[in-house]
Design a protein around this motif. Structure first.
Motif, PDB file in Angstrom:
ATOM      1  N   GLY A   1       8.396  19.120  -7.501  1.00 44.65           N
ATOM      2  CA  GLY A   1       7.867  19.343  -6.067  1.00 44.65           C
ATOM      3  C   GLY A   1       7.298  20.585  -6.091  1.00 44.65           C
ATOM      4  N   ILE A   2       7.589  21.786  -6.854  1.00 41.99           N
ATOM      5  CA  ILE A   2       6.991  22.864  -6.476  1.00 41.99           C
ATOM      6  C   ILE A   2       5.690  23.012  -7.020  1.00 41.99           C
ATOM      7  N   ALA A   3       5.295  22.442  -8.254  1.00 43.59           N
ATOM      8  CA  ALA A   3       3.934  22.412  -8.677  1.00 43.59           C
ATOM      9  C   ALA A   3       2.961  21.649  -7.796  1.00 43.59           C
ATOM     10  N   VAL A   4       3.692  20.431  -7.536  1.00 44.44           N
ATOM     11  CA  VAL A   4       2.654  19.545  -6.430  1.00 44.44           C
ATOM     12  C   VAL A   4       2.393  20.279  -5.257  1.00 44.44           C
ATOM     13  N   THR A   5       3.320  20.673  -4.381  1.00 48.76           N
ATOM     14  CA  THR A   5       3.130  21.404  -3.072  1.00 48.76           C
ATOM     15  C   THR A   5       2.269  22.473  -3.294  1.00 48.76           C
ATOM     16  N   GLY A   6       2.724  23.526  -4.344  1.00 51.46           N
ATOM     17  CA  GLY A   6       1.809  24.638  -4.354  1.00 51.46           C
ATOM     18  C   GLY A   6       0.303  24.314  -4.738  1.00 51.46           C
ATOM     19  N   THR A   7       0.022  23.264  -5.468  1.00 48.83           N
ATOM     20  CA  THR A   7      -1.341  23.083  -5.676  1.00 48.83           C
ATOM     21  C   THR A   7      -1.986  22.735  -4.227  1.00 48.83           C
ATOM     22  N   MET A   8      -1.252  21.814  -3.504  1.00 46.27           N
ATOM     23  CA  MET A   8      -1.582  21.117  -2.399  1.00 46.27           C
ATOM     24  C   MET A   8      -1.854  22.208  -1.141  1.00 46.27           C
ATOM     25  N   LEU A   9      -1.026  23.417  -1.342  1.00 48.27           N
ATOM     26  CA  LEU A   9      -1.062  24.382  -0.150  1.00 48.27           C
ATOM     27  C   LEU A   9      -2.304  25.079  -0.472  1.00 48.27           C
ATOM     28  N   ILE A  10      -2.622  25.494  -1.810  1.00 44.74           N
ATOM     29  CA  ILE A  10      -3.727  26.379  -2.074  1.00 44.74           C
ATOM     30  C   ILE A  10      -4.967  25.579  -1.724  1.00 44.74           C
ATOM     31  N   THR A  11      -5.093  24.194  -1.960  1.00 41.70           N
ATOM     32  CA  THR A  11      -6.342  23.480  -1.956  1.00 41.70           C
ATOM     33  C   THR A  11      -6.723  23.366  -0.047  1.00 41.70           C
ATOM     34  N   THR A  12      -5.657  23.414   0.515  1.00 45.30           N
ATOM     35  CA  THR A  12      -5.884  23.548   1.902  1.00 45.30           C
ATOM     36  C   THR A  12      -6.126  24.853   2.463  1.00 45.30           C
ATOM     37  N   LEU A  13      -5.746  26.028   1.866  1.00 46.13           N
ATOM     38  CA  LEU A  13      -6.187  27.189   2.075  1.00 46.13           C
ATOM     39  C   LEU A  13      -7.681  27.256   1.672  1.00 46.13           C
ATOM     40  N   LEU A  14      -8.105  26.944   0.756  1.00 46.21           N
ATOM     41  CA  LEU A  14      -9.498  26.999   0.317  1.00 46.21           C
ATOM     42  C   LEU A  14     -10.506  26.353   0.997  1.00 46.21           C
ATOM     43  N   THR A  15      -9.814  24.948   1.345  1.00 43.70           N
ATOM     44  CA  THR A  15     -10.721  24.217   1.951  1.00 43.70           C
ATOM     45  C   THR A  15     -11.052  24.866   3.679  1.00 43.70           C
ATOM     46  N   PHE A  16     -10.224  25.844   4.138  1.00 38.28           N
ATOM     47  CA  PHE A  16     -10.431  26.349   5.399  1.00 38.28           C
ATOM     48  C   PHE A  16     -11.759  27.266   5.119  1.00 38.28           C
ATOM     49  N   PHE A  17     -11.731  28.013   4.008  1.00 40.12           N
ATOM     50  CA  PHE A  17     -13.128  29.035   3.880  1.00 40.12           C
ATOM     51  C   PHE A  17     -14.271  28.160   3.740  1.00 40.12           C
ATOM     52  N   VAL A  18     -14.113  26.877   2.981  1.00 41.19           N
ATOM     53  CA  VAL A  18     -15.292  25.925   2.666  1.00 41.19           C
ATOM     54  C   VAL A  18     -15.824  25.568   4.353  1.00 41.19           C
ATOM     55  N   VAL A  19     -15.000  24.930   5.056  1.00 41.06           N
ATOM     56  CA  VAL A  19     -15.277  24.559   6.371  1.00 41.06           C
ATOM     57  C   VAL A  19     -15.822  25.531   7.265  1.00 41.06           C
ATOM     58  N   ARG A  20     -15.137  26.730   7.269  1.00 40.20           N
ATOM     59  CA  ARG A  20     -15.512  27.854   7.892  1.00 40.20           C
ATOM     60  C   ARG A  20     -16.912  28.674   7.502  1.00 40.20           C
ATOM     61  N   TYR A  21     -16.935  29.095   6.419  1.00 42.67           N
ATOM     62  CA  TYR A  21     -18.060  29.798   5.811  1.00 42.67           C
ATOM     63  C   TYR A  21     -19.064  28.987   5.012  1.00 42.67           C
ATOM     64  N   ALA A  22     -18.888  27.860   4.415  1.00 43.17           N
ATOM     65  CA  ALA A  22     -19.923  27.232   4.099  1.00 43.17           C
ATOM     66  C   ALA A  22     -20.719  26.338   4.882  1.00 43.17           C
ATOM     67  N   TRP A  23     -19.685  25.659   5.709  1.00 42.51           N
ATOM     68  CA  TRP A  23     -20.278  24.630   6.797  1.00 42.51           C
ATOM     69  C   TRP A  23     -20.463  25.385   8.168  1.00 42.51           C
ATOM     70  N   HIS A  24     -19.895  26.303   8.325  1.00 40.66           N
ATOM     71  CA  HIS A  24     -20.258  27.349   9.633  1.00 40.66           C
ATOM     72  C   HIS A  24     -19.757  26.426  10.937  1.00 40.66           C
TER      73      HIS A  24
END
Length: 642
Positions: free
Chosen positions: A385-408
């Motif tokens: 579980g830790i490997a899976v959820t850790g990657t999922m959590l970081i994916t969501t974090l990176l997505t925020f910056f894409v949505v906010r700063y790349a897509w504005h």
């Protein structure tokens, strides 16, 4: 729609009106065999792990309905809404996966160096955890399938571990042959698998239809409010039903969004939902089935065929993760987060089919250790579980910056959209932190080791390139070359290509060559290779040529992080500029740096500098990585202090 893997195999086709793509149904069938192997085999062990006595959750009707409800709505919210609806939109020129997302997020905040550095660190940690996933997925998947032998007859229990190890060793040993031969049958096998999952689940639902109460989201919510702490612990096992969700995003570039969405909603999600409901119905009707609720769905006479089919399905799931690990390794190498390693292309048609020997054998050693050390799929579930959820959590974090700063997009909308999923991911991750002592330490150790290696190499490589550019920059190329050509220096026949980290500075290899040989070739190229934070670079943009006079040229070759690096092939694009290279008359001059760690340096700890120096000393052959002919390469030494 993303670019197909085969389209990248020939640079001459890149940048045209678009490569021919198979019909959507053909891509959908292929996606079933590659994308869904991991999440499709999760029913083998999820419910068994949730109700493991060590978790302390009693097996009763109320708890069964609550857990199945949590699984169903986790699949709905995390996979259907988060990955299929939201994150698959965050593609990097059609490519997905955490490295593609990392480069997209980092480039979107390029003007904020501190934030970019923090995102790079987070993304590298997510990639490092993916290696942990690459170790545990083959181990838990194949082991859970072979455990069906002891359901068929307890006398076969002593053979479960040996048979699992044999299957895994054969799987890893066959990697060097590539997957082209067996890839064609993956899709049809997974169709059969999902149809059987749905059929077995439906039969058992008809025997205990009250399990359908689990479709009510309030059943799962009531379960959490009633049990609180036990429910929180149970979430650490519920997340096993989501393993493989990252594959939907990572393989988007190979198949496109539409085929992946079509197969998810058309077959995979309904089959998984019905099977989990069927296992819940079975536990309601027969609590003794908890020893292995998946295999107990089937009549006794079908157990041996199901063990065989399950083993094949888990091998497919393992193959997908192993291939994904190779792909991510290649991307990390081109983004300068890993040392160069030997990459073998196992198919002349599919650029995505690669084999990395060093990674393959390290993975096998770790997988064998996991199977022997943990001994059962239930025990491995605690580590998974830790490997899976850790990657999922970081994916969501990176997505925020894409949505906010790349897509504005609007700040409030970005926070609401990604914050909702971040809370869910953080809850799952926190629940799995409780399992560190029970096996969760295993993927964390793997992740921390890989994070240390990747971050140290990335930082060290950046520092070394900076030092090389500073040294080169102290002698600007054009004035130096003008002075050199005005002298009476002897020019010899042939072409000399000097590899240079800085197109504006004099490469160290040229200075060394002049110092030792006192000659200049008839034609000279100063060649700089760069990697962009995009997956593919069109052939029309691969090479840039600038004439410097008297048969000297500045050439820049640009790759994406998923392009195949082949320098001689790239230089063929120089023909329109009048540059044709005769292989036997062309020499490549390179500097081979020896790093000298500097005590007291504030840029990187001394132990990390020493680690980087060791890795650089043992790094794979740079000439082989660039596909240069070995007998035409001349390496000149250089000492670099960092």
């Amino acid at each position: 729609m993303g670019r197909s893997a085969s389209a990248a195999s020939d640079d001459n086709h890149v940048g045209q009106s678009g490569p021919h793509r198979p019909a959507v149904w053909g891509l959908a069938l292929a996606a079933l065999g590659i994308v869904y192997g991991d999440i499709g085999t999760s029913p083998l062990y999820t419910l068994k792990t949730v109700f493991d006595p060590g978790n302390g959750l009693p097996l009763n009707a109320y708890n069964v309905i609550g857990i199945v409800s949590l699984i169903f709505w986790s699949l709905t919210i995390v996979v259907s809404l988060k990955y299929v609806a939201l994150i698959m939109r965050a593609n990097n020129h059609g490519e997905g996966g955490i490295m593609a997302l990392l480069s997209l997020a980092a480039s979107s905040v390029a003007t904020r160096p501190r934030l970019r550095h923090a995102l790079l660190a987070a993304g590298v940690m997510g990639a490092a955890l993916f290696y942990g996933d690459g170790v545990i997925t083959p181990a838990i998947s194949v082991l859970s399938a072979v455990e069906g032998l002891e359901v068929a007859t307890p006398a076969l229990k002593p053979y479960v571990i040996p048979v699992t190890l044999l299957a895994l060793i054969v799987l890893f040993a066959m990697q060097k042959r590539g997957t082209a031969g067996i890839g064609a049958v993956f899709g049809p096998i997974m169709v059969i698998w999902f149809v059987i999952l749905a059929g077995a689940g439906l039969v058992n639902i008809l025997d205990a239809p009250r399990i359908l109460a689990a479709l009510d989201p309030f059943a799962g919510l009531a379960f959490c409010l009633h049990h609180r702490w036990l429910a929180f612990v149970a979430l650490g096992a519920v997340v096993l039903s989501l393993t493989g969700a990252e594959a939907l995003y990572a393989d988007m570039g190979h198949f496109g969004k539409r085929p992946i969405r079509l197969t998810w909603f058309g077959l995979v999600f309904p089959a998984l939902a019905v099977n989990y409901l069927g296992q819940g119905a079975l536990l309601l009707a027969d609590p003794s089935a908890l020893d292995n609720p998946f295999y107990r769905l089937f009549p006794q006479w079908t157990l041996y065929p199901m063990v065989v089919l399950s083993t094949i399905a888990t091998v497919i799931a393992s193959q997908a993760v192993i291939s994904g690990t190779y792909s991510m390794t290649k991307q990390a190498m081109q983004l300068s987060f890993l040392p160069r390693m030997n990459v073998v292309y196992t198919s002349e048609k599919e650029i995505g089919q690669i084999y990395v020997p060093g990674i393959n054998w390290m993975l096998l050693a770790a997988v064998v250790a996991a199977v022997i050390g943990f001994g059962s799929s239930t025990a491995l579930g605690s580590a998974y579980g830790i490997a899976v959820t850790g990657t999922m959590l970081i994916t969501t974090l990176l997505t925020f910056f894409v949505v906010r700063y790349a897509w504005h997009y609007n700040w409030f909308l970005c926070v609401f959209a990604t914050g909702f999923f971040f809370i869910i991911d953080a809850t799952f991750f926190s629940a799995n932190l409780l399992k560190i002592a029970d096996g969760g330490w295993f993927p964390l150790v793997i992740g921390l080791i890989l994070f240390t290696i990747m971050s140290t190499w990335g930082r060290g490589w950046e520092m070394m390139r900076h030092e090389a550019q500073v040294r080169a920059g102290t002698t600007p190329l054009k004035p130096f070359l003008k002075s050199l050509l005005a002298s009476s220096l002897v020019r010899v026949s042939g072409t000399a290509i000097f590899m240079s980290p800085d197109p504006n500075g004099v490469p160290h290899a040229l200075l060394n060559n002049l110092d030792h040989n006192h000659v200049l070739h008839q034609r000279v190229l100063f060649l700089t290779v760069t990697t962009c934070e995009v997956p593919w670079v069109p052939a029309s943009e691969r090479v840039a040529v600038q004439a410097l006079g008297q048969n000297c040229y500045q050439v820049t070759v640009t790759y994406g992080f998923k392009d195949e690096v082949n320098l001689p092939r790239a230089l063929e694009a120089c023909k329109p500029y009048g540059l044709v290279f005769e292989p036997r008359a062309t020499s490549y001059f390179m500097s081979r740096a020896t790093v000298v760690p500097t005590p007291g340096s504030k840029r990187m700890a001394l132990w990390r500098e020493k680690l980087f120096a060791v890795m650089l000393h043992n790094v794979g052959n740079v000439a082989a990585y660039l596909k240069l002919p070995a007998n035409r390469v001349i390496e000149l030494g250089a000492r670099v202090e960092i």
